[in-house]
Design a protein around this motif. Structure first.
Motif, PDB file in Angstrom:
ATOM      1  N   ARG A  70       0.845  -1.194   0.000  1.00 49.51           N
ATOM      2  CA  ARG A  70       0.000   0.000   0.000  1.00 49.51           C
ATOM      3  C   ARG A  70       0.879   1.243   0.000  1.00 49.51           C
ATOM      4  O   ARG A  70       2.014   1.197   0.500  1.00 49.51           O
ATOM      5  CB  ARG A  70      -0.930   0.004   1.216  1.00 49.51           C
ATOM      6  CG  ARG A  70      -0.209   0.081   2.558  1.00 49.51           C
ATOM      7  CD  ARG A  70      -1.178  -0.006   3.720  1.00 49.51           C
ATOM      8  NE  ARG A  70      -0.529   0.331   4.961  1.00 49.51           N
ATOM      9  CZ  ARG A  70       0.179  -0.521   5.682  1.00 49.51           C
ATOM     10  NH1 ARG A  70       0.302  -1.752   5.279  1.00 49.51           N
ATOM     11  NH2 ARG A  70       0.774  -0.125   6.806  1.00 49.51           N
ATOM     12  N   PRO A  71       0.386   2.328  -0.561  1.00 50.49           N
ATOM     13  CA  PRO A  71      -0.836   2.358  -1.380  1.00 50.49           C
ATOM     14  C   PRO A  71      -0.661   1.547  -2.652  1.00 50.49           C
ATOM     15  O   PRO A  71       0.452   1.114  -2.961  1.00 50.49           O
ATOM     16  CB  PRO A  71      -1.011   3.846  -1.670  1.00 50.49           C
ATOM     17  CG  PRO A  71       0.366   4.413  -1.586  1.00 50.49           C
ATOM     18  CD  PRO A  71       1.079   3.620  -0.528  1.00 50.49           C
ATOM     19  N   ASP A  72      -1.778   1.349  -3.356  1.00 56.39           N
ATOM     20  CA  ASP A  72      -1.746   0.503  -4.543  1.00 56.39           C
ATOM     21  C   ASP A  72      -0.755   1.090  -5.550  1.00 56.39           C
ATOM     22  O   ASP A  72      -0.936   2.218  -6.027  1.00 56.39           O
ATOM     23  CB  ASP A  72      -3.145   0.428  -5.160  1.00 56.39           C
ATOM     24  CG  ASP A  72      -3.224  -0.629  -6.247  1.00 56.39           C
ATOM     25  OD1 ASP A  72      -2.165  -1.169  -6.621  1.00 56.39           O
ATOM     26  OD2 ASP A  72      -4.345  -0.923  -6.719  1.00 56.39           O
ATOM     27  N   PRO A  73       0.304   0.339  -5.874  1.00 54.73           N
ATOM     28  CA  PRO A  73       1.312   0.894  -6.801  1.00 54.73           C
ATOM     29  C   PRO A  73       0.764   1.119  -8.202  1.00 54.73           C
ATOM     30  O   PRO A  73       1.363   1.866  -8.980  1.00 54.73           O
ATOM     31  CB  PRO A  73       2.413  -0.180  -6.798  1.00 54.73           C
ATOM     32  CG  PRO A  73       1.727  -1.442  -6.393  1.00 54.73           C
ATOM     33  CD  PRO A  73       0.640  -1.017  -5.431  1.00 54.73           C
ATOM     34  N   ARG A  74      -0.389   0.509  -8.519  1.00 55.46           N
ATOM     35  CA  ARG A  74      -0.942   0.698  -9.862  1.00 55.46           C
ATOM     36  C   ARG A  74      -1.533   2.088 -10.067  1.00 55.46           C
ATOM     37  O   ARG A  74      -1.818   2.478 -11.202  1.00 55.46           O
ATOM     38  CB  ARG A  74      -2.004  -0.371 -10.127  1.00 55.46           C
ATOM     39  CG  ARG A  74      -1.430  -1.784 -10.255  1.00 55.46           C
ATOM     40  CD  ARG A  74      -2.500  -2.830 -10.409  1.00 55.46           C
ATOM     41  NE  ARG A  74      -3.303  -2.955  -9.210  1.00 55.46           N
ATOM     42  CZ  ARG A  74      -4.272  -3.859  -9.061  1.00 55.46           C
ATOM     43  NH1 ARG A  74      -4.557  -4.693 -10.044  1.00 55.46           N
ATOM     44  NH2 ARG A  74      -4.954  -3.929  -7.937  1.00 55.46           N
ATOM     45  N   THR A  75      -1.703   2.825  -8.971  1.00 54.68           N
ATOM     46  CA  THR A  75      -2.217   4.190  -9.097  1.00 54.68           C
ATOM     47  C   THR A  75      -1.108   5.197  -9.342  1.00 54.68           C
ATOM     48  O   THR A  75      -1.393   6.384  -9.514  1.00 54.68           O
ATOM     49  CB  THR A  75      -2.983   4.572  -7.822  1.00 54.68           C
ATOM     50  OG1 THR A  75      -2.096   4.477  -6.692  1.00 54.68           O
ATOM     51  CG2 THR A  75      -4.170   3.639  -7.609  1.00 54.68           C
TER      52      THR A  75
END
Length: 374
Positions: A353-358
């Motif tokens: 976290r946080p979501d690395p895809r963001t």
């Protein structure tokens, strides 16, 4: 006048002599050292205690963590290349655009593969027609064989009967020559030969019909082989036609695209790279830092590209071997002088976290992880 001179001298020397006396008294008194001041000593001791306690607290805190700046974002980059040659007629993506699995990337001219597919379909249809013809021929040959086989018993019976009649005439001729005319014997011999020939002809005709059945079965096998060959060619042409449309094998972002409309591509020619959505951190820790490091331990991650974001993750795995062991030319320590160097061991860290895809994270970005080992 003699009496005035001493008085004037005493008056002149009086103030200066007093100042000299005061200075002499000050010089005679010993100066006190500031380090003998109890307040200064207490303050210095307190400062030393504070520094020691601070260092102790820092050490007790720092020993619980292992950190390195030899770390970076890592991912399995997919190199996209066509499997067939042809001219690019359509491009569906742009640089840095995101794609999902199965999304089209580019279209190669499908004219030639489609023509080969149509040809293979026609050959398969022709082979199936030949198979149907061979199956029809085997039915005709089977009927001819059955008809020919049916005449064999009758011809055989006639041949046997004629042979017996001849045998009786010949026996009678030997025992009673007057009872049998030579003409009757000649007729019996002719009938025996004729019926025997008819029997042999019927047998040969049955054999020929049987051979036609075997030939028709061979034609069926050949037609089936042609059908299999044509089906394989059709499947190959269909696969080739499908390969003219390149699709994304994974979800990711398009990078290093070298596509241009009208360009001619060869099989294996790299046209772009796909950076996957899922990335991780590869941290090269010193081998002396791995004593207390275990899988699953929490990690605080600082990424240089996003200094204001606090990333957290965990240790996923520790490579069994130092990086030098997997080099193209591994060092040979058994020759020459040996100098011990602390080696680096790659450790894989997953970002939770946080979501690395963001965030636009990509391979090669600098990272500083801190693993909580205690």
């Amino acid at each position: 006048m003699a009496s005035d001179t001493p008085s004037n001298a005493g008056a002149a020397d009086g103030p200066f002599s007093q100042d000299l006396d005061v200075r002499d008294q000050r010089q005679d008194k010993p100066r006190k050292s500031p380090f003998r001041n109890p307040l200064i000593i207490a303050g210095a001791a307190l400062a030393v205690v504070v520094v020691v306690v601070a260092c102790l607290l820092w050490w007790l805190h720092a020993r619980n963590y292992e950190s390195t700046d030899d770390a970076y974002i890592d991912a399995h980059i997919v190199r996209v290349a066509p499997q067939v040659s042809g001219q690019v007629v359509q491009i569906f993506v742009r640089d840095n655009s995101r794609v999902n699995p199965g999304d089209p990337l580019l279209q190669i001219d499908p004219a030639d593969p489609r023509a080969r597919l149509d040809q293979a379909i026609a050959q398969e249809a022709q082979a199936r027609a030949q198979l149907a013809q061979a199956e029809q021929q085997i039915r005709v040959s089977q009927a001819s064989y059955e008809q020919a086989a049916a005449t064999v018993p009758g011809a055989s019976a006639q041949a046997v009967s004629a042979a017996r009649d001849l045998d009786r005439y010949q026996t009678l001729k030997r025992t009673l020559p007057i009872a049998v005319a030579q003409q009757q014997i000649d007729q019996a011999e002719a009938a025996a030969k004729n019926t025997a020939s008819q029997r042999d002809a019927a047998a040969n005709q049955a054999k020929a019909a049987r051979a036609q059945i075997d030939a028709a079965r061979t034609q069926i096998a050949a037609a089936q082989a042609q059908i299999a060959n044509a089906a394989a060619q059709r499947e190959d042409a269909n696969v080739t036609l499908g390969r003219t449309l390149l699709t994304a094998p994974i979800a990711g972002h398009v990078t290093q695209s070298s596509l241009a409309l009208g360009g001619y591509l060869q099989p294996g020619q790299q046209v772009m790279a796909l950076v996957p959505i899922d990335v991780w951190v590869t941290a090269n820790f010193k081998e002396t830092q791995l004593d207390h490091m275990r899988v699953g331990q929490p990690v605080d991650i600082r990424i240089d590209a996003f200094p204001g974001v606090k990333f957290h993750g965990h240790v996923d795995s520790i490579q069994h071997g130092a990086g030098q062991a997997f080099a193209i030319l591994p060092p040979e320590n058994a020759t020459g002088n040996f100098v011990k160097v602390v080696q680096r061991v790659p450790v894989k860290i997953i970002i939770d976290r946080p979501d690395p895809r963001t965030y636009p994270l990509g391979p090669g970005m600098s990272v500083t992880p801190r693993v909580e080992v205690r």
